[in-house]
Design an enzyme around this catalytic site. Structure first.
Site, PDB file in Angstrom:
ATOM      1  N   TRP A 102       0.826  -1.214   0.000  1.00 19.88           N
ATOM      2  CA  TRP A 102       0.000   0.000   0.000  1.00 19.88           C
ATOM      3  C   TRP A 102       0.850   1.250   0.000  1.00 19.88           C
ATOM      4  O   TRP A 102       0.509   2.231  -0.660  1.00 19.88           O
ATOM      5  CB  TRP A 102      -1.003  -0.009   1.161  1.00 19.88           C
ATOM      6  CG  TRP A 102      -2.099  -1.002   0.928  1.00 19.88           C
ATOM      7  CD1 TRP A 102      -2.364  -2.123   1.656  1.00 19.88           C
ATOM      8  CD2 TRP A 102      -3.069  -1.005  -0.137  1.00 19.88           C
ATOM      9  NE1 TRP A 102      -3.426  -2.810   1.131  1.00 19.88           N
ATOM     10  CE2 TRP A 102      -3.888  -2.145   0.022  1.00 19.88           C
ATOM     11  CE3 TRP A 102      -3.333  -0.149  -1.209  1.00 19.88           C
ATOM     12  CZ2 TRP A 102      -4.936  -2.458  -0.848  1.00 19.88           C
ATOM     13  CZ3 TRP A 102      -4.387  -0.457  -2.083  1.00 19.88           C
ATOM     14  CH2 TRP A 102      -5.169  -1.600  -1.887  1.00 19.88           C
ATOM     15  N   ASP A 172      -1.936   6.662   6.136  1.00 17.30           N
ATOM     16  CA  ASP A 172      -3.015   5.836   5.583  1.00 17.30           C
ATOM     17  C   ASP A 172      -3.387   4.802   6.641  1.00 17.30           C
ATOM     18  O   ASP A 172      -2.734   3.779   6.782  1.00 17.30           O
ATOM     19  CB  ASP A 172      -2.530   5.150   4.302  1.00 17.30           C
ATOM     20  CG  ASP A 172      -3.553   4.153   3.744  1.00 17.30           C
ATOM     21  OD1 ASP A 172      -4.650   4.025   4.329  1.00 17.30           O
ATOM     22  OD2 ASP A 172      -3.236   3.508   2.721  1.00 17.30           O
ATOM     23  N   LYS A 196     -12.618  -1.598   6.213  1.00 16.78           N
ATOM     24  CA  LYS A 196     -11.841  -2.496   7.058  1.00 16.78           C
ATOM     25  C   LYS A 196     -12.361  -2.446   8.502  1.00 16.78           C
ATOM     26  O   LYS A 196     -12.807  -3.438   9.040  1.00 16.78           O
ATOM     27  CB  LYS A 196     -10.353  -2.136   7.044  1.00 16.78           C
ATOM     28  CG  LYS A 196      -9.523  -2.687   5.887  1.00 16.78           C
ATOM     29  CD  LYS A 196      -9.925  -2.220   4.520  1.00 16.78           C
ATOM     30  CE  LYS A 196      -9.138  -2.806   3.388  1.00 16.78           C
ATOM     31  NZ  LYS A 196      -8.210  -1.908   2.734  1.00 16.78           N
TER      32      LYS A 196
END
Ligand SMILES: *Cc1c(COP(=O)(O)O)cnc(C)c1O
Length: 360
Positions: A102, A172, A196
């Site tokens: 990511w 993030d 999530k």
């Protein structure tokens, strides 16, 4: 009704109480004769939902008035572009720490617009470890420092906020927000896709320090500026009302669980028990350096990878679903966000021990 323990990395399991509440609220929400997703985002009834959700989030994470809380769309992936557009100007360079899939995606997108300085890269350890802080090449003049506190795919989590001086920290937090207490004042910008640890997909949470809203250049389209949403209560255009409402139910559920302090204790215990079971087995392994093991996403491999398919099939039959690891890593991955009860982790540990006995 039969519910399984769902270890999906995202969209991920939600608290059953929240799902039951949604079900009860449909199709006649609060006696108004309509469902919440059927009413105007500007109606008094929805504004109350929206404001309560923000108030509850601010309470949970102790977010001060120095920060704006935005409810956006486009996923964390849009933030890969919005962060550099809003917090830096043409000609400025931006710092990125690269700890896995990511962070790579985030820095690649930032590189479309800005010069990216990779302060350190975990490639040498195949992203199972984070380079020592002393080796980082930070630029004191960078517009901001970006990192990914929890790499959802690799299961690498940085448990302390890095100290990078006065450069604003951008994080993030898609797969770790609300998993434990957080000192918001250490950050310039936090973003997180909802699917999530917050609610269904379709909503992206942004927490941004007010003074940073002023950095944006006028060449950035209004719809891509944080300031546009900050000044409209995230109602510049139609927000994802149904997801926002469900996120609000999750925040309320978190408060009833004892808030992020309690979630932090439970999450740490859940993760420790699973890592211990993996480490003490002669059959399972987790490759991540112990100091950086994630509390949320726990990848593990089997000593005999030819048994992967059988493991997954038997786990599914035992009510333990979505344990397949990411295609880039292989093996298994158990995602154990806030909504995964301790009994789910216990059931997984028992199943793993039993599978090892039969196949070792
Ligand atoms: C899932 C995830 C993303 C991507 O989120 P989208 O909402 O699909 O854009 C980005 N970063 C992290 C850390 C993630 O876990």
């Amino acid at each position: 009704m039969s519910r399984v323990f769902n270890f999906s990395p995202g969209p991920a399991t939600l608290p059953l109480e929240v799902l039951e509440q949604v079900k009860a609220d449909l199709p006649d929400w609060h006696g108004c004769g309509m469902a919440v997703m059927e009413i105007s985002h500007r109606s008094k009834a929805f504004l109350e939902v929206a404001e309560q959700a923000e108030a509850d989030l601010r309470e949970l994470l102790n977010i001060s008035g120095d920060y704006a809380v935005l409810f956006l769309q486009g996923g964390a992936t849009l933030q890969f572009a919005m962060a550099p557009m809003n917090l830096s100007v043409a000609g400025q360079s931006v710092d990125y720490l690269c700890t896995g899939s990511w962070s790579k995606k985030a820095l690649k997108e930032a590189g479309v617009l800005r010069e990216v300085n990779i302060v350190a890269d975990g490639a040498a350890s195949n992203y199972t470890d984070v380079p020592e802080r002393s080796s980082w090449q930070c630029d004191p003049n960078a517009a901001y420092f970006h990192y990914t506190p929890n790499e959802t795919i690799g299961g690498v989590e940085i448990h302390d906020v890095p100290d990078v001086g006065t450069v604003p920290v951008v994080a993030d937090m898609s797969s770790t927000i609300l998993s434990r207490p957080l000192d918001i004042s250490r950050f310039g910008l936090i973003y997180a896709g909802a699917q999530k640890n917050i609610g269904p997909a379709g909503l992206t949470l942004v927490i941004v320090r007010n003074d940073l809203l002023e950095r944006v250049e006028q060449t950035v389209p209004a719809i891509l500026r944080y300031s546009t949403f900050a000044s409209s209560g995230s109602m510049t255009n139609t927000p994802p009302t149904f997801t926002w409402y469900i996120a609000g139910l999750v925040f309320d559920w978190l408060k009833r669980q004892g808030g992020v302090e309690k979630m932090g204790e439970v999450n740490q215990r859940k993760a420790q028990r699973l890592y211990q079971a993996i480490d003490e087995s002669g059959f399972y392994a987790n490759p991540v350096a112990p100091a950086y093991r994630s509390w949320m996403n726990i990848p593990f491999t089997l000593a005999r990878p030819e048994l992967d398919a059988e493991f997954l099939e038997q786990a599914t039959r035992a009510g333990l679903q979505n344990l397949k690891g990411h295609r880039s890593v292989g093996g298994m991955r158990a995602s154990i966000y806030n909504a995964m009860p301790e009994e789910g982790v216990s059931a997984l540990i028992e199943f793993m021990a039993e599978f090892e006995r039969r196949n070792h």
